[in-house]
Design a protein around this motif. Structure first.
Motif, PDB file in Angstrom:
ATOM      1  N   ASP A  27       0.813  -1.222   0.000  1.00 16.00           N
ATOM      2  CA  ASP A  27       0.000   0.000   0.000  1.00 16.00           C
ATOM      3  C   ASP A  27       0.845   1.271   0.000  1.00 16.00           C
ATOM      4  O   ASP A  27       0.442   2.290  -0.535  1.00 16.00           O
ATOM      5  N   ASN A  28       2.031   1.211   0.611  1.00 16.28           N
ATOM      6  CA  ASN A  28       2.883   2.398   0.653  1.00 16.28           C
ATOM      7  C   ASN A  28       3.872   2.469  -0.509  1.00 16.28           C
ATOM      8  O   ASN A  28       4.768   3.296  -0.512  1.00 16.28           O
ATOM      9  N   GLY A  29       3.725   1.600  -1.513  1.00 16.92           N
ATOM     10  CA  GLY A  29       4.522   1.687  -2.733  1.00 16.92           C
ATOM     11  C   GLY A  29       5.813   0.891  -2.730  1.00 16.92           C
ATOM     12  O   GLY A  29       6.601   0.993  -3.658  1.00 16.92           O
ATOM     13  N   VAL A  30       6.066   0.087  -1.701  1.00 13.87           N
ATOM     14  CA  VAL A  30       7.281  -0.711  -1.634  1.00 13.87           C
ATOM     15  C   VAL A  30       7.081  -1.991  -2.440  1.00 13.87           C
ATOM     16  O   VAL A  30       6.097  -2.696  -2.261  1.00 13.87           O
ATOM     17  N   ARG A  31       8.021  -2.272  -3.338  1.00 11.40           N
ATOM     18  CA  ARG A  31       7.953  -3.496  -4.132  1.00 11.40           C
ATOM     19  C   ARG A  31       8.635  -4.624  -3.377  1.00 11.40           C
ATOM     20  O   ARG A  31       9.683  -4.440  -2.780  1.00 11.40           O
ATOM     21  N   ARG A  39       9.823 -16.586   2.697  1.00 11.78           N
ATOM     22  CA  ARG A  39       9.955 -15.257   3.282  1.00 11.78           C
ATOM     23  C   ARG A  39       9.782 -14.189   2.210  1.00 11.78           C
ATOM     24  O   ARG A  39      10.002 -14.432   1.025  1.00 11.78           O
ATOM     25  N   TYR A  40       9.393 -13.002   2.637  1.00 15.29           N
ATOM     26  CA  TYR A  40       9.218 -11.884   1.722  1.00 15.29           C
ATOM     27  C   TYR A  40      10.448 -10.986   1.769  1.00 15.29           C
ATOM     28  O   TYR A  40      11.002 -10.726   2.826  1.00 15.29           O
ATOM     29  N   TYR A  41      10.863 -10.531   0.595  1.00 17.79           N
ATOM     30  CA  TYR A  41      12.021  -9.665   0.465  1.00 17.79           C
ATOM     31  C   TYR A  41      11.608  -8.409  -0.283  1.00 17.79           C
ATOM     32  O   TYR A  41      10.813  -8.477  -1.218  1.00 17.79           O
ATOM     33  N   CYS A  42      12.147  -7.263   0.115  1.00 18.91           N
ATOM     34  CA  CYS A  42      11.759  -6.025  -0.554  1.00 18.91           C
ATOM     35  C   CYS A  42      12.798  -5.624  -1.592  1.00 18.91           C
ATOM     36  O   CYS A  42      13.972  -5.945  -1.485  1.00 18.91           O
ATOM     37  N   LYS A  43      12.332  -4.945  -2.610  1.00 15.21           N
ATOM     38  CA  LYS A  43      13.197  -4.444  -3.669  1.00 15.21           C
ATOM     39  C   LYS A  43      13.720  -3.094  -3.228  1.00 15.21           C
ATOM     40  O   LYS A  43      12.961  -2.166  -2.997  1.00 15.21           O
ATOM     41  N   ARG A  44      15.008  -3.001  -3.073  1.00 11.21           N
ATOM     42  CA  ARG A  44      15.631  -1.764  -2.621  1.00 11.21           C
ATOM     43  C   ARG A  44      16.400  -1.116  -3.753  1.00 11.21           C
ATOM     44  O   ARG A  44      16.919  -1.782  -4.633  1.00 11.21           O
ATOM     45  N   SER A  45      16.477   0.179  -3.696  1.00  9.19           N
ATOM     46  CA  SER A  45      17.251   0.921  -4.679  1.00  9.19           C
ATOM     47  C   SER A  45      18.735   0.691  -4.429  1.00  9.19           C
ATOM     48  O   SER A  45      19.163   0.540  -3.287  1.00  9.19           O
ATOM     49  N   GLY A  92      18.509   4.431   2.175  1.00 10.15           N
ATOM     50  CA  GLY A  92      17.847   4.369   3.467  1.00 10.15           C
ATOM     51  C   GLY A  92      16.398   4.790   3.451  1.00 10.15           C
ATOM     52  O   GLY A  92      15.726   4.749   4.472  1.00 10.15           O
ATOM     53  N   THR A  93      15.860   5.197   2.285  1.00  7.86           N
ATOM     54  CA  THR A  93      14.491   5.676   2.245  1.00  7.86           C
ATOM     55  C   THR A  93      13.458   4.565   2.229  1.00  7.86           C
ATOM     56  O   THR A  93      12.325   4.792   2.605  1.00  7.86           O
ATOM     57  N   VAL A  94      13.818   3.357   1.819  1.00 10.80           N
ATOM     58  CA  VAL A  94      12.847   2.250   1.740  1.00 10.80           C
ATOM     59  C   VAL A  94      12.875   1.478   3.050  1.00 10.80           C
ATOM     60  O   VAL A  94      13.929   1.062   3.516  1.00 10.80           O
ATOM     61  N   LYS A  95      11.712   1.311   3.653  1.00 11.56           N
ATOM     62  CA  LYS A  95      11.606   0.534   4.891  1.00 11.56           C
ATOM     63  C   LYS A  95      10.701  -0.661   4.618  1.00 11.56           C
ATOM     64  O   LYS A  95       9.549  -0.511   4.268  1.00 11.56           O
TER      65      LYS A  95
END
Length: 97
Positions: A27-31, A39-45, A92-95
């Protein structure tokens, strides 16, 4: 013979095409994606844009601060410091939670 040569060129690239990740967006735009272990992993820049912008801003600031001689030292040190800071700020902007 030509078909065999073409097939041998594609064989090393086969593992790269083996599995494609399916990305979801929160919902907050994090891929993010779900790994093989469940497990879930986030796409970071990787911070490239922050690195470039930080280096440019740091070079300008370093040049303005160093007022003696050719000012190359201040420009180079400012660019290096700005690049490091800019990269860390962008990464550091993606949480992910």
């Amino acid at each position: 013979m030509l078909a065999l040569a073409a097939t041998s060129l594609l064989a090393p690239a086969a593992p790269a095409f083996a599995k494609e990740r399916r990305y979801y967006t929160s919902d907050n735009g994090v891929r993010y994606w779900k790994g093989d272990d469940g497990r879930y992993y986030c796409k970071r820049s990787n911070g490239t844009t922050g690195l470039i912008v930080g280096a440019a801003a740091g070079a300008l600031l370093g040049r303005a601060v160093d007022t003696r001689g050719e000012r190359a030292t201040g420009t180079i040190l400012g660019a290096a410091a700005g690049a490091l800071v800019g990269r860390q700020v962008q990464r550091g902007t993606v949480k992910c939670r």
